[in-house]
Scaffold this motif. Structure first.
Motif, PDB file in Angstrom:
ATOM      1  N   ARG A 100       2.091  52.414 -19.999  1.00 44.15           N
ATOM      2  CA  ARG A 100       3.076  51.734 -19.127  1.00 44.15           C
ATOM      3  C   ARG A 100       3.849  52.710 -18.249  1.00 44.15           C
ATOM      4  NH1 ARG A 100       1.186  46.689 -19.418  1.00 44.15           N
ATOM      5  NH2 ARG A 100       0.339  46.474 -21.497  1.00 44.15           N
ATOM      6  N   THR A 101       3.513  53.970 -18.284  1.00 48.76           N
ATOM      7  CA  THR A 101       4.294  54.941 -17.498  1.00 48.76           C
ATOM      8  C   THR A 101       4.020  54.752 -15.995  1.00 48.76           C
ATOM      9  OG1 THR A 101       2.524  56.560 -17.601  1.00 48.76           O
ATOM     10  CG2 THR A 101       4.209  56.694 -19.331  1.00 48.76           C
ATOM     11  N   PRO A 102       4.990  55.149 -15.144  1.00 48.45           N
ATOM     12  CA  PRO A 102       4.784  55.022 -13.701  1.00 48.45           C
ATOM     13  C   PRO A 102       3.522  55.748 -13.225  1.00 48.45           C
ATOM     14  CG  PRO A 102       7.084  55.473 -14.165  1.00 48.45           C
ATOM     15  CD  PRO A 102       6.366  55.602 -15.476  1.00 48.45           C
ATOM     16  N   GLU A 103       3.167  56.862 -13.877  1.00 42.03           N
ATOM     17  CA  GLU A 103       1.978  57.607 -13.442  1.00 42.03           C
ATOM     18  C   GLU A 103       0.708  56.763 -13.633  1.00 42.03           C
ATOM     19  OE1 GLU A 103       0.872  61.160 -15.477  1.00 42.03           O
ATOM     20  OE2 GLU A 103      -0.277  61.876 -13.741  1.00 42.03           O
ATOM     21  N   VAL A 104       0.600  56.119 -14.794  1.00 40.92           N
ATOM     22  CA  VAL A 104      -0.558  55.249 -15.035  1.00 40.92           C
ATOM     23  C   VAL A 104      -0.520  54.080 -14.050  1.00 40.92           C
ATOM     24  CG1 VAL A 104      -1.613  53.656 -16.688  1.00 40.92           C
ATOM     25  CG2 VAL A 104      -0.841  55.911 -17.460  1.00 40.92           C
ATOM     26  N   THR A 105       0.658  53.489 -13.881  1.00 39.94           N
ATOM     27  CA  THR A 105       0.804  52.346 -12.971  1.00 39.94           C
ATOM     28  C   THR A 105       0.365  52.714 -11.550  1.00 39.94           C
ATOM     29  OG1 THR A 105       2.606  51.489 -14.318  1.00 39.94           O
ATOM     30  CG2 THR A 105       2.473  50.665 -12.060  1.00 39.94           C
ATOM     31  N   ALA A 163      10.301  42.639  -9.175  1.00 42.80           N
ATOM     32  CA  ALA A 163      10.800  44.022  -9.244  1.00 42.80           C
ATOM     33  C   ALA A 163      11.889  44.132 -10.308  1.00 42.80           C
ATOM     34  CB  ALA A 163      11.342  44.443  -7.882  1.00 42.80           C
ATOM     35  N   LYS A 164      12.751  43.126 -10.388  1.00 44.30           N
ATOM     36  CA  LYS A 164      13.836  43.115 -11.387  1.00 44.30           C
ATOM     37  C   LYS A 164      13.250  43.143 -12.806  1.00 44.30           C
ATOM     38  CE  LYS A 164      16.913  39.720 -11.749  1.00 44.30           C
ATOM     39  NZ  LYS A 164      17.413  38.460 -11.188  1.00 44.30           N
ATOM     40  N   ARG A 165      12.213  42.337 -13.006  1.00 46.31           N
ATOM     41  CA  ARG A 165      11.572  42.284 -14.339  1.00 46.31           C
ATOM     42  C   ARG A 165      10.931  43.625 -14.684  1.00 46.31           C
ATOM     43  NH1 ARG A 165       8.381  36.584 -13.293  1.00 46.31           N
ATOM     44  NH2 ARG A 165      10.208  35.252 -13.170  1.00 46.31           N
ATOM     45  N   ARG A 166      10.246  44.209 -13.715  1.00 45.85           N
ATOM     46  CA  ARG A 166       9.600  45.512 -13.941  1.00 45.85           C
ATOM     47  C   ARG A 166      10.623  46.583 -14.310  1.00 45.85           C
ATOM     48  NH1 ARG A 166       3.825  45.994 -12.917  1.00 45.85           N
ATOM     49  NH2 ARG A 166       3.532  44.492 -14.569  1.00 45.85           N
ATOM     50  N   LEU A 167      11.751  46.555 -13.593  1.00 45.86           N
ATOM     51  CA  LEU A 167      12.822  47.527 -13.825  1.00 45.86           C
ATOM     52  C   LEU A 167      13.344  47.415 -15.254  1.00 45.86           C
ATOM     53  CD1 LEU A 167      14.084  49.556 -11.869  1.00 45.86           C
ATOM     54  CD2 LEU A 167      15.928  47.941 -11.450  1.00 45.86           C
ATOM     55  N   GLU A 168      13.487  46.183 -15.702  1.00 44.22           N
ATOM     56  CA  GLU A 168      13.977  45.930 -17.067  1.00 44.22           C
ATOM     57  C   GLU A 168      12.952  46.442 -18.098  1.00 44.22           C
ATOM     58  OE1 GLU A 168      16.785  45.151 -18.057  1.00 44.22           O
ATOM     59  OE2 GLU A 168      16.384  44.681 -20.166  1.00 44.22           O
ATOM     60  N   ASP A 169      11.672  46.200 -17.843  1.00 46.33           N
ATOM     61  CA  ASP A 169      10.625  46.700 -18.762  1.00 46.33           C
ATOM     62  C   ASP A 169      10.666  48.224 -18.825  1.00 46.33           C
ATOM     63  OD1 ASP A 169       9.755  44.145 -19.148  1.00 46.33           O
ATOM     64  OD2 ASP A 169       8.012  44.289 -17.830  1.00 46.33           O
ATOM     65  N   LEU A 170      10.831  48.859 -17.656  1.00 41.89           N
ATOM     66  CA  LEU A 170      10.856  50.326 -17.614  1.00 41.89           C
ATOM     67  C   LEU A 170      12.095  50.867 -18.315  1.00 41.89           C
ATOM     68  CD1 LEU A 170       9.622  50.983 -13.958  1.00 41.89           C
ATOM     69  CD2 LEU A 170       8.410  51.570 -16.070  1.00 41.89           C
ATOM     70  N   ARG A 171      13.213  50.163 -18.125  1.00 42.76           N
ATOM     71  CA  ARG A 171      14.466  50.598 -18.763  1.00 42.76           C
ATOM     72  C   ARG A 171      14.273  50.640 -20.288  1.00 42.76           C
ATOM     73  NH1 ARG A 171      18.521  48.778 -21.228  1.00 42.76           N
ATOM     74  NH2 ARG A 171      17.795  46.642 -21.179  1.00 42.76           N
ATOM     75  N   LYS A 172      13.576  49.622 -20.815  1.00 37.80           N
ATOM     76  CA  LYS A 172      13.320  49.583 -22.266  1.00 37.80           C
ATOM     77  C   LYS A 172      12.468  50.765 -22.713  1.00 37.80           C
ATOM     78  CE  LYS A 172      13.667  44.595 -22.691  1.00 37.80           C
ATOM     79  NZ  LYS A 172      12.816  43.424 -22.412  1.00 37.80           N
ATOM     80  N   LEU A 173      11.649  51.271 -21.806  1.00 38.88           N
ATOM     81  CA  LEU A 173      10.803  52.430 -22.136  1.00 38.88           C
ATOM     82  C   LEU A 173      11.526  53.748 -21.854  1.00 38.88           C
ATOM     83  CD1 LEU A 173       7.351  51.343 -20.625  1.00 38.88           C
ATOM     84  CD2 LEU A 173       7.944  51.462 -23.044  1.00 38.88           C
ATOM     85  N   GLY A 174      12.771  53.639 -21.366  1.00 41.70           N
ATOM     86  CA  GLY A 174      13.561  54.845 -21.084  1.00 41.70           C
ATOM     87  C   GLY A 174      13.214  55.478 -19.744  1.00 41.70           C
TER      88      GLY A 174
END
Ligand code: DC
Length: 229
Positions: A100-105, A163-174
């Motif tokens: 789920r990291t931005p690099e993989v995305t 975008a809001k949902r994605r941001l929340e998912d990323l926040r959970k991953l730190g």
């Protein structure tokens, strides 16, 4: 593949396929629909992400189709579903968070666009769906993987909401990011996914379209379960 949503009743072992653009709520919705039905949840995007992670780890270029197609055919991807957590394993190694990291995305659209990669992945996905009782989610699940699905859903949502949902998912991953960054990334992926040559993002003719922009997850799940009964 393992699934342990064993509490809910299994009815007729049907196939539900859910598609839609990135961030439209496919994963969360599909996971909960599967849990409610006691079905197996198949996150096909996670399989392309796992391959992308593997490529990045091993210095394989996302453009190297022959190597990626060979690896896609050889590697083993397993899922373990516990309540609403879906763990992903690549050749026995857990990669749930890594994929789920931005690099993989950033690279997964390119990797998943290769014909040879898709052939190998679709074969694995069809095998996983052999017994039915499955909720499959991802690009081409309604058209190529399970064209015979009993119910096809196409989820859409406004790009700001996605975008809001994605941001929340990323926040959970730190992982820190911004709405602007996520909107740009989603628009880039929408464009790429809709215009690619093999299995572009399209709505199957017989899919029900659900706009999730102002729906809660529970409402989305209720709508889909309602369509099945
Ligand atoms: O749904 P997701 O963001 O995890 O999907 C990751 C990428 O993989 C996305 O660019 C679309 C692609 N994908 C695909 O080509 N085919 C699928 N069946 C699922 C996902």
């Amino acid at each position: 593949m393992t699934a342990s949503n064993s509490n809910a009743p299994k009815q007729n072992c049907r196939i539900v396929a859910i598609d839609g653009p990135a961030g439209s709520g496919k994963s969360t919705t599909a996971k909960l629909v599967a849990a409610r039905l006691g079905y197996q949840y198949l996150d096909t995007g996670a399989m392309y992400r796992a391959l992308t992670w593997h490529a990045l780890q091993n210095g394989i270029a996302p453009s190297d189709e022959p190597t990626l197609a060979r690896i896609a055919a050889e590697l083993t991807i397993d899922f373990e579903t516990h309540a609403d957590a879906n763990r992903v394993f690549l050749n026995g190694i857990e990669v749930t968070n890594e994929i789920r990291t931005p690099e993989v995305t950033r690279h997964v659209s390119e990797v998943s666009a290769h014909h040879g990669v898709r052939v190998a992945m679709v074969e694995k996905q069809k095998a996983m769906g052999k017994k039915g009782c499955i909720v499959a989610e991802g690009r081409d699940t309604t058209t190529v993987v399970f064209p015979q699905a009993d119910l096809k859903i196409y989820l859409i949502a406004a790009v700001d909401e996605r975008a809001k949902r994605r941001l929340e998912d990323l926040r959970k991953l730190g992982v820190s990011s911004s709405i602007g960054e996520q909107v740009a990334d989603l628009e880039r992926r929408d464009h790429f996914d809709s215009n690619r040559q093999h299995s572009p993002l399209t709505r199957a003719k017989d899919a029900f379209e659900i706009d999730t922009t102002s729906l809660t997850i529970e409402q989305q799940v209720d709508r889909i379960i309602g369509l099945l009964s």
